[in-house]
Design a protein around this motif. Structure first.
Motif, PDB file in Angstrom:
ATOM      1  N   ARG A  17      20.163  37.703 -43.276  1.00  0.00           N
ATOM      2  CA  ARG A  17      19.623  38.872 -42.574  1.00  0.00           C
ATOM      3  C   ARG A  17      18.252  38.604 -41.968  1.00  0.00           C
ATOM      4  O   ARG A  17      17.638  39.499 -41.414  1.00  0.00           O
ATOM      5  CB  ARG A  17      19.568  40.058 -43.525  1.00  0.00           C
ATOM      6  CG  ARG A  17      18.624  39.863 -44.694  1.00  0.00           C
ATOM      7  CD  ARG A  17      18.731  40.997 -45.707  1.00  0.00           C
ATOM      8  NE  ARG A  17      17.752  40.871 -46.741  1.00  0.00           N
ATOM      9  CZ  ARG A  17      17.815  40.063 -47.785  1.00  0.00           C
ATOM     10  NH1 ARG A  17      18.854  39.266 -47.919  1.00  0.00           N
ATOM     11  NH2 ARG A  17      16.871  40.016 -48.690  1.00  0.00           N
ATOM     12  N   HIS A  18      17.772  37.386 -42.063  1.00  0.00           N
ATOM     13  CA  HIS A  18      16.447  37.019 -41.569  1.00  0.00           C
ATOM     14  C   HIS A  18      16.539  36.227 -40.264  1.00  0.00           C
ATOM     15  O   HIS A  18      17.512  35.530 -40.017  1.00  0.00           O
ATOM     16  CB  HIS A  18      15.707  36.175 -42.612  1.00  0.00           C
ATOM     17  CG  HIS A  18      15.581  36.856 -43.931  1.00  0.00           C
ATOM     18  ND1 HIS A  18      14.713  37.887 -44.161  1.00  0.00           N
ATOM     19  CD2 HIS A  18      16.246  36.668 -45.092  1.00  0.00           C
ATOM     20  CE1 HIS A  18      14.829  38.307 -45.404  1.00  0.00           C
ATOM     21  NE2 HIS A  18      15.765  37.573 -45.993  1.00  0.00           N
ATOM     22  N   ALA A 100       9.770  41.807 -51.601  1.00  0.00           N
ATOM     23  CA  ALA A 100      10.752  42.347 -50.656  1.00  0.00           C
ATOM     24  C   ALA A 100      10.580  41.682 -49.299  1.00  0.00           C
ATOM     25  O   ALA A 100       9.466  41.467 -48.837  1.00  0.00           O
ATOM     26  CB  ALA A 100      10.580  43.857 -50.534  1.00  0.00           C
ATOM     27  N   GLY A 101      11.689  41.340 -48.679  1.00  0.00           N
ATOM     28  CA  GLY A 101      11.660  40.735 -47.354  1.00  0.00           C
ATOM     29  C   GLY A 101      11.440  39.242 -47.338  1.00  0.00           C
ATOM     30  O   GLY A 101      11.463  38.621 -46.274  1.00  0.00           O
TER      31      GLY A 101
END
Length: 139
Positions: A17-18, A100-101
């Motif tokens: 998703r990155h 997160a992330g």
């Protein structure tokens, strides 16, 4: 047919998703190594505790790391092989504790470690054997 960008144009690498930009005009994408091993060649086992690993990961990101490479087995010369179950026990809590992330990579040569790491949030598999130690890695 999709037109290819000019060779001097920035590109985007999609990892799960990155998205990580690379190429001309973009800063380098840095990978920080975060070893969850007591015999790490780079940190001597400082990040075994998931909270300590998460704090170090946050520091690495603040200092410019784009990717965090999490490993549960040392690949230094002469290192003792670590069973898959132990690698999973070492790396999954660290992956779950990351900020997160964060873009995470799992450093393993075993599909039995890669699969749960991907399920726990890793977006990249870093196999230093180039999929030669476990043929199931290509799956």
């Amino acid at each position: 047919m999709t037109a290819r960008p000019p060779s001097d144009a920035p590109r985007t690498w999609h990892a799960g998703r990155h998205a990580i930009a690379w190429g001309p005009g973009t800063p380098p994408a840095l990978m920080a190594v975060l070893n969850a091993t007591p015999d790490s060649f780079s940190d001597g086992g400082l990040h075994l505790d998931p909270a300590a690993a998460a704090a170090h990961a946050a520091q690495c990101i603040a200092e410019g790391a784009s990717i965090l490479d999490i490993g549960g087995e040392s690949t230094r010369p002469g290192a003792v092989r670590v069973p898959a179950a132990e690698q999973v026990a070492r790396t999954i809590p660290v992956l779950r504790a990351l900020p997160a992330g964060a873009v995470a990579s799992i450093d393993t040569t075993l599909a039995e470690v890669a699969a749960p790491a991907l399920a726990a949030g890793a977006s990249i598999v870093n196999d230093v054997s180039a999929c030669t130690q476990d043929p199931r890695m290509l799956e």
